[in-house]
Scaffold this motif. Structure first.
Motif, PDB file in Angstrom:
ATOM      1  N   LYS A  55      33.970  54.959  34.544  1.00  0.00           N
ATOM      2  CA  LYS A  55      32.571  54.561  34.719  1.00  0.00           C
ATOM      3  C   LYS A  55      32.487  53.064  34.997  1.00  0.00           C
ATOM      4  O   LYS A  55      31.734  52.319  34.342  1.00  0.00           O
ATOM      5  N   SER A  56      33.243  52.682  35.988  1.00  0.00           N
ATOM      6  CA  SER A  56      33.320  51.282  36.380  1.00  0.00           C
ATOM      7  C   SER A  56      33.016  51.154  37.866  1.00  0.00           C
ATOM      8  O   SER A  56      33.441  51.990  38.675  1.00  0.00           O
ATOM      9  N   PHE A  57      32.308  50.087  38.221  1.00  0.00           N
ATOM     10  CA  PHE A  57      31.859  49.910  39.610  1.00  0.00           C
ATOM     11  C   PHE A  57      31.821  48.414  39.894  1.00  0.00           C
ATOM     12  O   PHE A  57      30.787  47.770  39.758  1.00  0.00           O
ATOM     13  N   SER A  58      32.936  47.845  40.291  1.00  0.00           N
ATOM     14  CA  SER A  58      32.996  46.403  40.517  1.00  0.00           C
ATOM     15  C   SER A  58      32.776  46.071  41.990  1.00  0.00           C
ATOM     16  O   SER A  58      33.079  46.881  42.872  1.00  0.00           O
ATOM     17  N   LEU A  59      32.272  44.890  42.238  1.00  0.00           N
ATOM     18  CA  LEU A  59      31.991  44.396  43.593  1.00  0.00           C
ATOM     19  C   LEU A  59      32.943  43.263  43.909  1.00  0.00           C
ATOM     20  O   LEU A  59      33.026  42.298  43.152  1.00  0.00           O
ATOM     21  N   LYS A  60      33.645  43.380  45.015  1.00  0.00           N
ATOM     22  CA  LYS A  60      34.525  42.319  45.476  1.00  0.00           C
ATOM     23  C   LYS A  60      33.923  41.661  46.706  1.00  0.00           C
ATOM     24  O   LYS A  60      33.553  42.345  47.670  1.00  0.00           O
ATOM     25  N   ILE A  61      33.813  40.340  46.623  1.00  0.00           N
ATOM     26  CA  ILE A  61      33.313  39.567  47.767  1.00  0.00           C
ATOM     27  C   ILE A  61      34.477  38.741  48.294  1.00  0.00           C
ATOM     28  O   ILE A  61      35.028  37.899  47.565  1.00  0.00           O
ATOM     29  N   SER A  62      34.850  38.989  49.518  1.00  0.00           N
ATOM     30  CA  SER A  62      35.959  38.258  50.143  1.00  0.00           C
ATOM     31  C   SER A  62      35.414  37.120  50.995  1.00  0.00           C
ATOM     32  O   SER A  62      34.286  37.180  51.477  1.00  0.00           O
ATOM     33  N   ASP A  63      36.236  36.085  51.153  1.00  0.00           N
ATOM     34  CA  ASP A  63      35.844  34.954  51.999  1.00  0.00           C
ATOM     35  C   ASP A  63      34.431  34.483  51.634  1.00  0.00           C
ATOM     36  O   ASP A  63      33.523  34.440  52.471  1.00  0.00           O
ATOM     37  N   SER A  64      34.239  34.153  50.370  1.00  0.00           N
ATOM     38  CA  SER A  64      32.916  33.781  49.866  1.00  0.00           C
ATOM     39  C   SER A  64      32.274  32.667  50.695  1.00  0.00           C
ATOM     40  O   SER A  64      32.949  31.706  51.087  1.00  0.00           O
ATOM     41  N   GLN A  65      30.986  32.831  50.935  1.00  0.00           N
ATOM     42  CA  GLN A  65      30.227  31.855  51.712  1.00  0.00           C
ATOM     43  C   GLN A  65      29.088  31.303  50.869  1.00  0.00           C
ATOM     44  O   GLN A  65      28.642  31.938  49.903  1.00  0.00           O
ATOM     45  N   LEU A  66      28.619  30.119  51.258  1.00  0.00           N
ATOM     46  CA  LEU A  66      27.551  29.477  50.496  1.00  0.00           C
ATOM     47  C   LEU A  66      26.321  30.381  50.387  1.00  0.00           C
ATOM     48  O   LEU A  66      25.627  30.406  49.365  1.00  0.00           O
TER      49      LEU A  66
END
Lengths: 119, 117
Positions: free
Chosen positions: A73-84
């Motif tokens: 019951k896990s749902f993580s969000l990955k953001i690559s190449d983070s932008q301002l």
């Protein structure tokens, strides 16, 4: 009743780096939807990505991807190449798929994670 | 593309006064949801309407009432306002149910910021 928990009130990441936001939820249902919404300083709620629980494949939208672990019951969000422009409050949300009537599709939100992007 | 319209965008009221918030869904959307987001809080579901009928109810105080009209716009009426009612009120609309199995996305309006003094 379903609950959604985001244990990270704040996160920060260097521009161009990758960051992962955590979300866990509790439900007795087998079919449901999960969402990540972004709320920038304008306070507008913007859908980032969604996942259907019956799909094993993790959803991906450009630089955004999820790691959906149904058993955990896990749902993580990955953001690559983070932008301002990614700086915002991020909310994880749950929606039941077992609605008997139209309009019973309310979202249950977590408490949010404030993401700061460091230039 | 047309978006959800909420009016007014900002509203300041005194305690015990009445407020009416309006929501105009995206054309051809038949379902409307209302959410309340207190300062530093996550949005909480208040009430929803489908085809002008109330379809679900959340933690909405008895002082609040809402309806959806024949043109699908919705109004949230708030009476005997309290300081704790100060919040951002979102309206979201969704289109007729799809049969593909994909969830009906809720499109959020910009919100009405209500301040009760």
């Amino acid at each position: 009743a379903q609950t959604v928990t985001q244990s990270q009130p704040e996160m920060s990441v260097q521009e161009a780096e990758t960051v992962t936001l955590s979300c866990t939820y509790d439900t007795s249902e087998s079919d449901y939807y999960l969402f990540w919404y972004k709320q920038p300083p304008s306070r507008q709620m913007i859908l980032v990505i969604r996942q259907e629980a019956y799909k094993q494949q993790n959803a991906t939208e450009n630089r955004f991807s999820v790691n959906f672990q149904k058993a955990a019951k896990s749902f993580s969000l990955k953001i690559s190449d983070s932008q301002l422009g990614d700086a915002a409050m991020y909310f994880c949300a749950y929606r039941s798929m077992e609605s008997a009537n139209f309009g019973n599709e309310k979202l249950t939100f977590g408490t949010g994670t404030r993401l700061t992007i460091i230039p | 593309a047309a978006g959800v319209i909420q009016s007014p965008r900002h509203l300041i009221k005194e305690k015990r006064e009445t407020a009416t918030l309006k929501c105009y869904p995206i054309p051809r959307h038949d379902t409307v949801y209302w959410y309340q987001q207190g300062p530093g809080q996550d949005p909480q579901f208040l009430i929803s309407f489908y085809e002008k009928m109330q379809s679900d109810k959340g933690s909405i105080p008895d002082r609040f009432s809402a309806q959806q009209f024949s043109d699908y716009h919705s109004e949230l009426n708030m009476s005997s306002l309290e300081l704790g009612d100060s919040a951002l009120y979102f309206c979201a609309s969704s289109p007729p149910l799809v049969t593909s199995g994909a969830p009906n996305e809720q499109f959020f309006g910009p919100g009405t910021r209500l301040t009760v003094l």
